[in-house]
Enzyme design. Structure first.
Site, PDB file in Angstrom:
ATOM      1  N   ASP A  46       0.817  -1.202   0.000  1.00  0.00           N
ATOM      2  CA  ASP A  46       0.000   0.000   0.000  1.00  0.00           C
ATOM      3  C   ASP A  46       0.861   1.266   0.000  1.00  0.00           C
ATOM      4  OD1 ASP A  46      -2.645   1.341   0.424  1.00  0.00           O
ATOM      5  OD2 ASP A  46      -1.699   1.955   2.292  1.00  0.00           O
ATOM      6  N   GLU A  60       1.203  -0.552  -5.133  1.00  0.00           N
ATOM      7  CA  GLU A  60       0.236   0.511  -5.408  1.00  0.00           C
ATOM      8  C   GLU A  60       1.049   1.802  -5.477  1.00  0.00           C
ATOM      9  OE1 GLU A  60      -3.304   3.233  -3.658  1.00  0.00           O
ATOM     10  OE2 GLU A  60      -1.709   2.418  -2.433  1.00  0.00           O
TER      11      GLU A  60
END
Length: 736
Positions: free
Chosen positions: A414, A467
Site C-alpha cells: 500500500d 500501489e
C-alpha cells in the site's frame, strides 16, 4: 523478617517498586558463597514455600525480606546445587502452586542475539513474540520483545494480575531484546508489555509488535497463539502456484473487504467468519472465474473505519473473523479451489494508538523523531524509520512471515508513492531532503528493494504488487538493474484517465479520445495491473455504475462496455467487490453489499458479463500471454475520435488465434462497419457486451464473418460487422 546477606533491603525495595535493573541476577535460585539461596517477589502471597518439583515435598519456607513488600527469601538447607522447584503460596484460605519464571534459563541463543543486534534476522518472528513451547521440561510461553532504550520491560496478563513488577524480563546484552519464559501460560492467553521508558516514566501498556494474535477490538491486548498446529491441505496448489503468478499468465483479482462483503441479517448483521468465508466467498469467486482474491489489510487494526490500513498488529490476522488457524483454513480453502490469495500489506505508516508502536520504549524507536520525517499529515500516522536496520528487519521479516506461515500468494504493498518521496503531501519547509539534497527517500527505496529480494529469494513462486501512483521508474524492474523489484505495479494512470473518459457524455467523448489511448504509450514500461479498487468507490466518488452518464439503460451499457475495454486491454485485472454486479450506492464498510440487486436483470447481466469476461480471458492466451510486451498489442484503429470507436488486436506468443477487440462508446448502432484485419479467413464473435444475456439490446454478430479483399486500416483485407451501441465486441480468428 529476613535481612542481609540473603538480600539487601535497598535491593529488595527496588524489586518491590519495579525499578530493579536486573531481577534475574537476584530472583530465583542462586549458588552464593557455597550456599543455595532462593528469592522470589510475590506481592500477592501471604506465605511462600519451596517445593521439590520431582518429589512434590516441601523443602523450606521463605521469609519476608525487610524493606521489600512482597519479597521472600530463604537459604535452602542441606543442598548445594540447583534443582527444579515450584512455589506453594497462600493468601487467606487459598493455596496454589506454580513454577517460578526466574528458575528458567535463556531461550534465545547467541546466534539469535547476534542477528537481532545486527538487524538481519531473516526469521525475526521465530525469535520475538510469544511462543508456546516446552522449555527445560516445562510447558509455557516464551516472550521476547525489542525495546533497547527501556529501563525495564515486563510481560503482564491475568497470569500475574497485570502487575508489571512481577515478571520483569531479562535484558539480552546490547541487542535491546528482553525475554522471559513464563510457565503454564498457554494458547489463548491475553498479554501486554509494561515498559519503563528511557526517561523513567511508565509507558501505556503496549501490545506485542510481533504478537501472533490479538483481542477482539476495542480491546487491545495481544493474545498468545500457537502457530505450529495447523495441518495444511494445499500441497497441490503450492506445488504448482509458480505457474499462476508469471507475467504471461491470466491474473484476474477480486478485491474484498471481508467485514462488509456479506453479512448475516438474521444475527444483527454480523460479518462472516473466516471459516464461513472459506465456503461462501471462495465458491463465489471460483464461479465468477477470478483467479485471485485480494483482501484489504488483515493485520490487526484498532479502528474499523481505517479498513485495515492503519494496522497495529502486523503479525496478527485480525480477530474480527476468528483465530489465526481459522484464517489459515480460509487460505487453505482458497488454494484447494485453485484460487490465490493476496493481502494488502501496509509498511508505509502506523497509527498513533497508545498501545501501538509509537514511542514504544519511551523513545522514537520505530518512527523518526523528527515529525518532518516521522509524521504523516494525510493520515495522522507515524512513518517507519527505514534507515534503522532493526526497523527494516522488522518489516522485511513480516513480509516473509505472511508468505511462509500463512501461505499467502501475494503482497500488494500500500501507498508506495508516500514511501518513495520525502515531500509526499508536504509543503515547502515541512520535509527533510535526502543526503544529496533530493526528494527521494533513499532509505525507503533500499528497504523496498531488500524486501522484494528477501521475499522472492525465499518464495520465488509468489508475487509482490506496488500501489504506486507516480512515474517513478522501474517499479517492477529487477533490483540488479536499479528497479524496486516488485512483480507488478497498479496502473493508476490508466484508471484515472479511463474513468474520466467514461464519465463524459458520449456526445463529448470525441474531445477526450486520448484518455483511452494514452495508456498504450507506457503500457509495457511496467508489469501492470489495471485496478478498479475500493479507492474508486468511496469518499463521495460514488459507485462505478453511478459515474456512468445517461439514462439507466445507457449507464448499464456504458459499464458493460467499459469492463469489456478493460478485459481486452493489456494488463492484469482487479475489480473491487460490488462492481461486478453494478451496485448503485457508494461502498459502505459498515454494511453488506447490496446483493438484493441481483434480482434485477440489469444487475444480473453485469455479473454474468464479468463472469464470462473472466472465463474468456483465462481461456484465451492472446488476452494475457503478452500483457507486458508490445508485440502482444496492435492498434487497428485508435484514432476514430469522431465516432468514439476503438479497435485493436491482441496476440499470443505463438501468434495463433489473435483476438480483435472493438469498442463503441456512443449509443449509436453501426451496421456494416468495416474494420481491417491482418489475416484473411473467418473471424467469429466470442463475446459481445450488448448481448441479451447481459441485458443489452442484442445487436450481435451471430454468424462468423469472412474477410473480403477490401483494404482498410492498413490491412489488405477487412471484415464488415455490426458494431453495437455502447458496447465492446471480441472476435477470434478461426482460420481460412
Amino acid at each position: 523478617m529476613i535481612d542481609a546477606p540473603l538480600i539487601h533491603p535497598e535491593e529488595a525495595a527496588s524489586l518491590a517498586d519495579g525499578s530493579h535493573g536486573n531481577p534475574f541476577a537476584v530472583l530465583g535460585m542462586h549458588e552464593t558463597d557455597g550456599k543455595l539461596v532462593v528469592r522470589v517477589f510475590r506481592p500477592e502471597a501471604d506465605s511462600v514455600e519451596l517445593i521439590d518439583a520431582k518429589t512434590g515435598k516441601a523443602v523450606v519456607s521463605l521469609g519476608r525480606v525487610t524493606g521489600g513488600d512482597g519479597v521472600f527469601a530463604a537459604e535452602v538447607p542441606r543442598r548445594k546445587k540447583r534443582f527444579d522447584y515450584k512455589l506453594r503460596m497462600t493468601r487467606g484460605g487459598n493455596v496454589w502452586t506454580e513454577y517460578d519464571p526466574y528458575a528458567f534459563g535463556n531461550v534465545l541463543g547467541e546466534f539469535d542475539e547476534y542477528l537481532l543486534g545486527e538487524g538481519t534476522h531473516g526469521y525475526l518472528w521465530k525469535a520475538l513474540g510469544a511462543h508456546v513451547m516446552t522449555h527445560e521440561g516445562v510447558e509455557g510461553t516464551h516472550f521476547a520483545v525489542w525495546a533497547p532504550n527501556a529501563r525495564r520491560v515486563s510481560v503482564v496478563g491475568d497470569f500475574n494480575g497485570w502487575d508489571g513488577r512481577r515478571f520483569v524480563m531479562r535484558r539480552r546484552g546490547a541487542t535491546g531484546v528482553h525475554e522471559i519464559f513464563v510457565p503454564d501460560v498457554a494458547d489463548g492467553t491475553a498479554y501486554k508489555y509494561e515498559v519503563l521508558g528511557i526517561d523513567g516514566q511508565l509507558m501505556p501498556l503496549k501490545a506485542d509488535p510481533v504478537g501472533f494474535g490479538a483481542e477482539l477490538p476495542p480491546r487491545t491486548a495481544s493474545v498468545v497463539r500457537d502457530l505450529s498446529r495447523y495441518d495444511w491441505q494445499d500441497g497441490d496448489w503450492m506445488a504448482r502456484r509458480s505457474g499462476a503468478h508469471r507475467i504471461d499468465r491470466p491474473i484476474s483479482v477480486y478485491e474484498v473487504h471481508l467485514e462488509s462483503w456479506r453479512r448475516v441479517p438474521e444475527e444483527d448483521g454480523r460479518s462472516l467468519t473466516y471459516r464461513e468465508m472459506a465456503d461462501a466467498l471462495v465458491s463465489y469467486v471460483k464461479e465468477m472465474g477470478f483467479t485471485h482474491i485480494e483482501t484489504t489489510p488483515i493485520s490487526e487494526y484498532p479502528f474499523g473505519g481505517s479498513w485495515g490500513y492503519q494496522p497495529v498488529g502486523l503479525y496478527a490476522p485480525t480477530s474480527r473473523f476468528g483465530t489465526p488457524d481459522d484464517f489459515r483454513y480460509f487460505v487453505d480453502a482458497c488454494h484447494q479451489a485453485g484460487i490465490g490469495l493476496i493481502i494488502d500489506w501496509v509498511p508505509g505508516h502506523f497509527p498513533t494508538d497508545e498501545h501501538g508502536l509509537g514511542r514504544f520504549d519511551g523513545s522514537a524507536l520505530y518512527e523518526h523523531a523528527d515529525p518532518k520525517e516521522g509524521y504523516h499529515p494525510d493520515w495522522n500516522t507515524l512513518v517507519y524509520n527505514y534507515g534503522r536496520t532493526e526497523v527494516a528487519n522488522y518489516l522485511i521479516a513480516n513480509a516473509k512471515f505472511w508468505v511462509q506461515e500463512y501461505h499467502i500468494d501475494g503482497l500488494r504493498v500500500d501507498a508506495v508513492a508516500s514511501m518513495l518521496y520525502r515531500d509526499y503531501s508536504r509543503k515547502e519547509g515541512e520535509w527533510v531532503p535526502n543526503i544529496h539534497g533530493g526528494r527521494e527517500n533513499l532509505e525507503a527505496i533500499s528497504f523496498m528493494q531488500r524486501m522484494n529480494e528477501a521475499v522472492y529469494a525465499d518464495q520465488p513462486d509468489i508475487m509482490t504488487i506496488a500501489e504506486e501512483s507516480t512515474a517513478f521508474p522501474g517499479v517492477s524492474a529487477p533490483t540488479d538493474t536499479g528497479g524496486l523489484g516488485f512483480g507488478f505495479k497498479w496502473n493508476m494512470g490508466w484508471m484515472n484517465d479511463t474513468l474520466r473518459y467514461m464519465g463524459e457524455d458520449p456526445i463529448h467523448r470525441k474531445y477526450h479520445h486520448d484518455k483511452m489511448t494514452f495508456g498504450l504509450h507506457y503500457a509495457f514500461s511496467e508489469n501492470f495491473v489495471l485496478p478498479l479498487s475500493h479507492d474508486e468507490v468511496v469518499h463521495g466518488k460514488g459507485s462505478i455504475l453511478d459515474r456512468m452518464p445517461g439514462d439507466d439503460w445507457q449507464r448499464f451499457a456504458n459499464l458493460r462496455a467499459y469492463y469489456g475495454f478493460m478485459w481486452g486491454h493489456p494488463g492484469k485485472k482487479l475489480l473491487f467487490m460490488s462492481c461486478e454486479f453494478g451496485q448503485w450506492d457508494e461502498w459502505n464498510n459498515e454494511k453488506s453489499l447490496d446483493w438484493h440487486l441481483l434480482e434485477y436483470p440489469t444487475h444480473k447481466g453485469v455479473q454474468s458479463l464479468v463472469r464470462d469476461l473472466n472465463h474468456l480471458y483465462r481461456d484465451t492466451p492472446a488476452l494475457y500471454e503478452l500483457d507486458s510486451k508490445p508485440e502482444g498489442f496492435r492498434w487497428i484503429d485508435g484514432g476514430n475520435a469522431g465516432e468514439s470507436v476503438f479497435s485493436w488486436l491482441r496476440h499470443s506468443k505463438d501468434g495463433s488465434d489473435p483476438v480483435l477487440v472493438v469498442c463503441n462508446f456512443t449509443p449509436v448502432t453501426r451496421p456494416g462497419y468495416r474494420i481491417g484485419v491482418p489475416l484473411a479467413g473467418t473471424w467469429e464473435e466470442v463475446l459481445n457486451t450488448d448481448a441479451a444475456a447481459y441485458a443489452g439490446s442484442n445487436q450481435v454478430n451471430a454468424t462468423p464473418l469472412a474477410t473480403t479483399e477490401e483494404p482498410a486500416h492498413g490491412c489488405a483485407q477487412s471484415i464488415e460487422l455490426t458494431v453495437p451501441p455502447l458496447a465492446t465486441t471480441f472476435l477470434r480468428y478461426k482460420g481460412t
